[in-house]
Write a protein that holds these residues in place. Structure first.
Motif, PDB file in Angstrom:
ATOM      1  N   GLN A 309       0.664  -1.647   0.391  1.00  0.00           N
ATOM      2  CA  GLN A 309       0.208  -0.273  -0.016  1.00  0.00           C
ATOM      3  C   GLN A 309       0.753   1.435  -0.510  1.00  0.00           C
ATOM      4  OE1 GLN A 309      -3.316   0.447   0.226  1.00  0.00           O
ATOM      5  NE2 GLN A 309      -3.564   2.464   1.239  1.00  0.00           N
ATOM      6  N   ILE A 355       8.410   1.964  13.276  1.00  0.00           N
ATOM      7  CA  ILE A 355       7.346   2.307  13.092  1.00  0.00           C
ATOM      8  C   ILE A 355       7.672   1.597  12.647  1.00  0.00           C
ATOM      9  CG2 ILE A 355       6.820   4.561  14.466  1.00  0.00           C
ATOM     10  CD1 ILE A 355       6.900   5.406  12.031  1.00  0.00           C
ATOM     11  N   GLU A 357       6.213   2.089   9.436  1.00  0.00           N
ATOM     12  CA  GLU A 357       6.971   2.734   8.129  1.00  0.00           C
ATOM     13  C   GLU A 357       8.617   2.118   8.109  1.00  0.00           C
ATOM     14  OE1 GLU A 357       4.957   3.908  10.069  1.00  0.00           O
ATOM     15  OE2 GLU A 357       3.070   4.452   8.365  1.00  0.00           O
ATOM     16  N   GLU A 361      11.138   0.867   4.601  1.00  0.00           N
ATOM     17  CA  GLU A 361      11.897   0.845   4.177  1.00  0.00           C
ATOM     18  C   GLU A 361      13.024   0.036   4.011  1.00  0.00           C
ATOM     19  OE1 GLU A 361      14.361   5.642   4.464  1.00  0.00           O
ATOM     20  OE2 GLU A 361      14.706   4.184   6.145  1.00  0.00           O
ATOM     21  N   TYR A 369      15.432  -0.509  -5.567  1.00  0.00           N
ATOM     22  CA  TYR A 369      13.783   1.313  -5.634  1.00  0.00           C
ATOM     23  C   TYR A 369      14.242   1.232  -6.719  1.00  0.00           C
ATOM     24  CZ  TYR A 369      13.864   2.910  -0.986  1.00  0.00           C
ATOM     25  OH  TYR A 369      13.435   3.700   0.443  1.00  0.00           O
ATOM     26  N   LEU A 377      -0.983   9.261 -10.267  1.00  0.00           N
ATOM     27  CA  LEU A 377      -1.982   9.937  -9.766  1.00  0.00           C
ATOM     28  C   LEU A 377      -3.902   9.405 -10.524  1.00  0.00           C
ATOM     29  CD1 LEU A 377      -0.226  12.784  -7.825  1.00  0.00           C
ATOM     30  CD2 LEU A 377      -1.255  11.010  -6.653  1.00  0.00           C
TER      31      LEU A 377
ATOM     32  N   GLU B 129      -5.397   8.181   0.634  1.00  0.00           N
ATOM     33  CA  GLU B 129      -6.087   7.814   1.478  1.00  0.00           C
ATOM     34  C   GLU B 129      -4.894   5.661   0.833  1.00  0.00           C
ATOM     35  OE1 GLU B 129      -9.505   5.341   2.236  1.00  0.00           O
ATOM     36  OE2 GLU B 129     -10.640   7.313   2.312  1.00  0.00           O
ATOM     37  N   VAL B 131      -2.146   7.026  -1.687  1.00  0.00           N
ATOM     38  CA  VAL B 131      -0.631   7.910  -2.668  1.00  0.00           C
ATOM     39  C   VAL B 131       0.527   7.244  -2.265  1.00  0.00           C
ATOM     40  CG1 VAL B 131       0.268   9.487  -2.309  1.00  0.00           C
ATOM     41  CG2 VAL B 131      -1.829  10.138  -2.249  1.00  0.00           C
ATOM     42  N   GLU B 166       9.568   8.734   5.977  1.00  0.00           N
ATOM     43  CA  GLU B 166      10.068   7.848   6.074  1.00  0.00           C
ATOM     44  C   GLU B 166       8.678   6.240   5.074  1.00  0.00           C
ATOM     45  OE1 GLU B 166      12.490   6.759   8.208  1.00  0.00           O
ATOM     46  OE2 GLU B 166      12.321   4.549   7.585  1.00  0.00           O
ATOM     47  N   PRO B 167       9.768   5.544   3.970  1.00  0.00           N
ATOM     48  CA  PRO B 167      11.041   5.654   3.726  1.00  0.00           C
ATOM     49  C   PRO B 167      11.526   6.460   3.178  1.00  0.00           C
ATOM     50  CG  PRO B 167       9.683   3.589   2.699  1.00  0.00           C
ATOM     51  CD  PRO B 167       8.548   4.599   3.222  1.00  0.00           C
ATOM     52  N   SER B 168      12.650   7.516   3.021  1.00  0.00           N
ATOM     53  CA  SER B 168      13.386   8.837   2.705  1.00  0.00           C
ATOM     54  C   SER B 168      14.181   7.981   1.250  1.00  0.00           C
ATOM     55  CB  SER B 168      14.406   9.882   3.439  1.00  0.00           C
ATOM     56  OG  SER B 168      13.460   9.864   4.321  1.00  0.00           O
ATOM     57  N   MET B 214       8.031   9.014   1.413  1.00  0.00           N
ATOM     58  CA  MET B 214       6.435   8.620   2.174  1.00  0.00           C
ATOM     59  C   MET B 214       6.624   9.488   3.159  1.00  0.00           C
ATOM     60  SD  MET B 214       5.474   7.501  -0.605  1.00  0.00           S
ATOM     61  CE  MET B 214       3.104   7.030   0.782  1.00  0.00           C
ATOM     62  N   HIS B 216       6.204  11.401   7.130  1.00  0.00           N
ATOM     63  CA  HIS B 216       6.331   9.905   8.297  1.00  0.00           C
ATOM     64  C   HIS B 216       5.326  10.502   8.923  1.00  0.00           C
ATOM     65  CE1 HIS B 216       7.809   8.942  12.392  1.00  0.00           C
ATOM     66  NE2 HIS B 216       9.164   8.666  11.489  1.00  0.00           N
ATOM     67  N   PRO B 217       4.823   9.795   9.769  1.00  0.00           N
ATOM     68  CA  PRO B 217       3.427   9.855   9.509  1.00  0.00           C
ATOM     69  C   PRO B 217       3.434  10.894  11.333  1.00  0.00           C
ATOM     70  CG  PRO B 217       3.940   7.320  10.200  1.00  0.00           C
ATOM     71  CD  PRO B 217       4.933   8.087   9.812  1.00  0.00           C
ATOM     72  N   GLN B 231      -2.145   8.483   4.150  1.00  0.00           N
ATOM     73  CA  GLN B 231      -0.707   8.472   3.896  1.00  0.00           C
ATOM     74  C   GLN B 231      -0.304   9.709   2.877  1.00  0.00           C
ATOM     75  OE1 GLN B 231      -0.515   4.314   2.974  1.00  0.00           O
ATOM     76  NE2 GLN B 231       0.056   4.428   0.984  1.00  0.00           N
ATOM     77  N   PHE B 233       3.311  11.476  -0.716  1.00  0.00           N
ATOM     78  CA  PHE B 233       4.642  11.485  -0.395  1.00  0.00           C
ATOM     79  C   PHE B 233       4.914  12.504  -0.577  1.00  0.00           C
ATOM     80  CE2 PHE B 233       2.737  11.218  -4.672  1.00  0.00           C
ATOM     81  CZ  PHE B 233       2.923  12.768  -5.666  1.00  0.00           C
TER      82      PHE B 233
END
Lengths: 605, 266
Positions: A309, A355, A357, A361, A369, A377, B129, B131, B166-168, B214, B216-217, B231, B233
């Motif tokens: 996702q 977390i 995320e 990563e 990548y 989009l 929701e 991206v 995150e990720p970067s 992305m 970061h939360p 989420q 970017f």
């Protein structure tokens, strides 16, 4: 951080690929590489990985995951038992900023030169070999990332009535105001209360600035026989501040600044004592380990769906599991409300993973990548808002350009203003401008000099920019126009009106910028009588050919006819890319032009 | 220089690039948002998940303002992200959000041909929701393609670290001429033909463009956006650098030189 390929090889059985291949692997899956030279990689470890990657072990672990080559053994995964307490020493921590302090006591070492392998390893990454004890401590730091320090135990105060009580008392405490320490670099540092020190509790003397530098008073040298090894954990922010204030950044402070796990201290101590006993002999007496609040084990969960996702991929459970396996991340996978979930046990040194995320990563960079697809989009249903400030700036720009004004940007930094920068690196023009006018006046003056070069009748400039005055930040429009008296500058606030669309103003059609000479130019005019019917282009062509590269601009500026003849006047601008042109050089160009035009039968007026 | 240039003024190349970028992003559904240049540390750092006393604050050399504790000259346009999301949430407008912000930013460092203490940045943020990082790649490819006019653009990511993503990733770009047009060019000097719009210097070469990732939360949370549900970017590039690549400008300091020998070329 310098990383040696040969050193890395000690973590692997299989031969590693060449240094450039290692560099590429790191570049696309972990870190930027500053340089590769003679088997040494300069790796730019990112701040989030300072916890675990400022060492050869850390980079070896990364390469193992990226290249999928198993490590021979991971020193940080070896079983770690507690430390046998010794009655010889005690440690007290009087600060929350030291999570752990282990002191190891070795008696009867023989301080001397390091064995070749050790000296060579350290020298390969630009470190100086000092003696076997100091080198052993440094080696362990560059090998697994734990900074260590060795004190000469003979120079630390012993308690007089030692029976039943410990001989040494090591204290970790705040420095006292104005407390001084002569450090190993032979400089005296004046400490402040915000700094942490290691003190000899019996002598009440500072023997080290915590995590930064050891004191001269307990320096290990040829005469040393008994040593105390420190393997400790200090707060990152505190060490960072201290190192900054003392202007003393060391390999140790750089590692502590990034925050490292207190668990690592045990591995550091074990590795250091083992190595010292091996290369310097002596007898291990015992340890004191003060670790008031052991690091808690951390688990982080992420679902297969969540990985995809976020990344926009369709990785399978197996793909994700494979990345975790390669990274040595122990995990359980289970099904919850029809989602496949991975629960990962985070290794103690990976303080960066907290977390889901973070795990995403990890998967992304190990999978690569390049495996992330490119997607568009979706269309948005909502109407887009029009930014009225931008719409107005654009209108203003277009209007002014129409009137012959060219757009400039001048600096926001000024010699005067209401607000002032506290720490400007170059020290000049520290104020934030209160108007555009001053900058524009300066720009006008500068550009007037280039008028002939640019073929301008008058210089007209404008700027739309931010100023600070009356306690506020506002956007102004400023205009500057050349006048006989010098210049006229006007400035007003950019006032906006409502807009429901952006007008379609043109963008620059220029393809390439041509660099221009920074040297002064010389202007020469030439006027000629020619027969009616002679085209000015024909003359210009001759002029251009004769004057060569020094002619940067040429144009017709005056024409009149008299008695069947036409007079043309041309303005020539001469300039060199290499130097300031002299009058003689300009004359020489003109002479050859005169000669050629005369040949054509045109008469120079 | 053509004679009509004497009459009309010239648009600064940065303004031309901003105009063009705004159009490209507008067409992709991004609206233009702004924020102040003199900013609080909260909007410039804390809200963006850059903690105090953390080495990541050292990544950017910051101008602090005398006698105004907590105020800085913004080091990036990312303050706009927070301000925008915050204001939308306050208005009760939930994502999707798509914004682009372009403006001046500051770094307290010595200047040379490649470094300026004041320069321009372009930053985009897309929150929704679903991206994804893949959409970041696609969005960047389209932006570069339209801006540089290549027949084909490749975007490459390298791992990186920014506290606010995150990720970067670091973004590299390569402009290529499509094979078909090269084959179609029958003349041996095909590189000069109309089909090749990419300047030779930029062709088939990886170029570093800037940072992305992305969101970061914590950044979403700090702006009041539900990070469980949404989420996004974000990316940030130097406009000066884009302009330098586009037109082959060799010195970043020309941008603020106010020198018409430079500006009148555009």
């Amino acid at each position: 951080m310098k990383i040696s390929r040969n050193w890395l090889q000690t973590f692997f059985t299989a031969p590693l690929p060449d240094a450039q291949t290692l560099a590429d692997a790191l570049t696309f899956h972990a870190f930027e590489i500053e340089s590769v030279e003679n088997e040494i990689l300069d790796v730019k470890v990112t701040p989030n990985r300072g916890h675990d990657c400022l060492s050869h072990r850390g980079i070896a672990k990364e390469l193992s995951a990226i290249l999928n080559i198993p490590m021979k053994g991971d020193p940080l995964r070896e079983p770690m038992s507690g430390f046998t307490k010794s009655r010889h020493g005690e440690v007290s921590i009087d600060t929350p900023l030291c999570a752990r302090y282990i002191a190891g006591y070795i008696k009867g070492v023989k301080v001397g030169a390091s064995p070749d392998w050790l000296r060579k390893n350290l020298e390969s990454i630009g470190q100086k070999s000092i003696n076997n004890i100091v080198d052993a401590a440094n080696f362990v730091m560059f090998n697994i990332g734990q900074p260590l320090h060795a004190f000469d135990a003979g120079k630390i105060g012993k308690r007089q009535e030692a029976i039943g009580k410990s001989e040494f008392r090591i204290q970790v405490r705040d420095a006292k105001k104005g407390e001084k320490m002569l450090a190993l670099d032979a400089k005296e540092y004046v400490l402040s209360e915000s700094m942490l020190v290691i003190a000899d509790g019996n002598a009440d003397a500072v023997i080290g600035i915590a995590g930064v530098k050891g004191g001269k008073v307990a320096e290990v040298n040829e005469a040393t026989t008994d040593i105390i090894i420190e393997s400790a954990n200090f707060d990152g922010a505190s060490v960072r501040k201290t190192a900054q204030q003392l202007k003393l950044r060391t390999d140790a402070s750089q590692r502590f600044e990034q925050s490292i796990s207190p668990e690592l201290a045990a591995y550091g101590m074990r590795a250091a004592t083992d190595l010292i006993l091996k290369i310097a002999g002596g007898e291990l007496v015992g340890f004191a380990d003060e670790y008031p609040k052991p690091q808690e084990k951390k688990q982080v969960s992420v679902s297969v769906a969540q990985v995809n996702q976020i990344l926009g991929t369709s990785l399978t459970e197996k793909d994700i599991a494979d990345a975790f396996i390669r990274l040595g991340l122990t995990r359980k996978s289970y099904e919850m409300s029809s989602h496949r979930i991975f629960k990962v046990e985070v290794p103690f040194e990976r303080l960066d993973i907290s977390i889901p995320e973070d795990l995403v990563e990890e998967v992304a960079r190990i999978v690569g990548y390049d495996k992330i697809p490119s997607a568009e989009l979706p269309e948005l249903k909502e109407a887009l808002a029009i930014n009225i400030n931008f719409a107005q700036s654009e209108k203003t720009r277009a209007g002014l350009i129409e009137k012959g004004y060219s757009e400039v940007f001048t600096s926001v930094f000024s010699e005067k203003g209401e607000r002032v920068v506290a720490n400007k690196v170059d020290g000049v023009r520290p104020y934030l401008r209160g108007n555009l006018a001053d900058g524009l006046a300066e720009a006008l003056q500068k550009n007037v000099r280039s008028k002939d070069l640019l073929g301008l009748k008058e210089v007209k400039l404008f700027e739309i920019g931010t100023v600070w005055n009356g306690g506020r930040e506002s956007v102004m429009v400023g205009m500057a126009i050349e006048t006989k008296q010098g210049g006229k500058i006007t400035e007003g606030k950019l006032t906006t009106v409502n807009a429901d669309h952006y007008e379609n103003f043109p963008i620059s059609t220029t393809e390439r910028y041509q660099s221009f000479s920074r040297y002064p130019f010389i202007v020469r005019d030439i006027a000629l009588w020619t027969e009616t019917g002679t085209k000015p282009e024909e003359i210009l062509e001759v002029i251009r050919k004769e004057s060569g590269e020094l002619l940067v601009r040429s144009e017709l500026f005056d024409t009149f006819e008299k008695a069947g003849k036409i007079s043309y006047a041309f303005r020539l601008v001469l300039q060199s890319f290499e130097k300031t042109l002299t009058d003689e050089e300009a004359n020489a160009v003109m002479e050859s032009v005169y000669k050629e035009v005369k040949k054509r039968g045109w008469e120079v007026r | 220089m053509k004679p009509q240039d004497v009459q009309r003024g010239h648009l600064h190349p940065i303004s031309s690039l901003i105009r063009e970028a705004n159009k490209i992003f507008f067409d992709m559904g991004f609206s233009l948002a702004e924020g102040p240049l003199l900013e609080s540390e909260w909007y410039n750092f804390d809200a963006l998940n850059v903690p105090k006393d953390h080495p990541s604050r050292d990544m950017q050399d910051t101008f602090f303002i005398k006698n105004e504790q907590g105020n800085v000259l913004r080091t990036h346009t990312s303050n706009v992200q927070i301000r925008y999301m915050e204001s939308q949430v306050k208005k009760g407008i939930q994502p999707p959000y798509r914004i682009v912000s372009m403006g001046k930013v500051f770094r307290n460092e010595a200047t040379d041909m490649g470094h300026e203490s004041e320069f321009f940045q372009i930053e985009a943020l897309a929150v929704g929701e679903d991206v994804t990082l893949a959409q970041l790649k696609g969005t960047l490819a389209r932006f570069f393609q339209e801006l540089f006019g290549g027949t084909s653009v490749e975007v490459r990511f390298r791992p990186s670290f920014f506290p606010f993503t995150e990720p970067s990733v670091e973004v590299d770009m390569q402009l290529m001429e499509a094979k078909t047009s090269r084959e179609a060019g029958s003349s041996p000097d095909a590189s000069q033909s109309e089909a090749f719009r990419v300047p030779e210097k930029l062709r088939d070469k990886w170029m570093e463009m800037g940072g992305a990732g992305m969101v970061h939360p914590n950044v979403l949370k700090n702006s009041g956006v539900d990070s469980e549900k949404y989420q996004g970017f974000a990316f940030g590039f130097g406009i000066d650098r884009l302009a330098m690549l586009k037109w082959g400008i060799d010195d970043i300091r020309l941008m603020h030189s106010a020198d018409l020998r430079f500006i009148n070329q555009f």
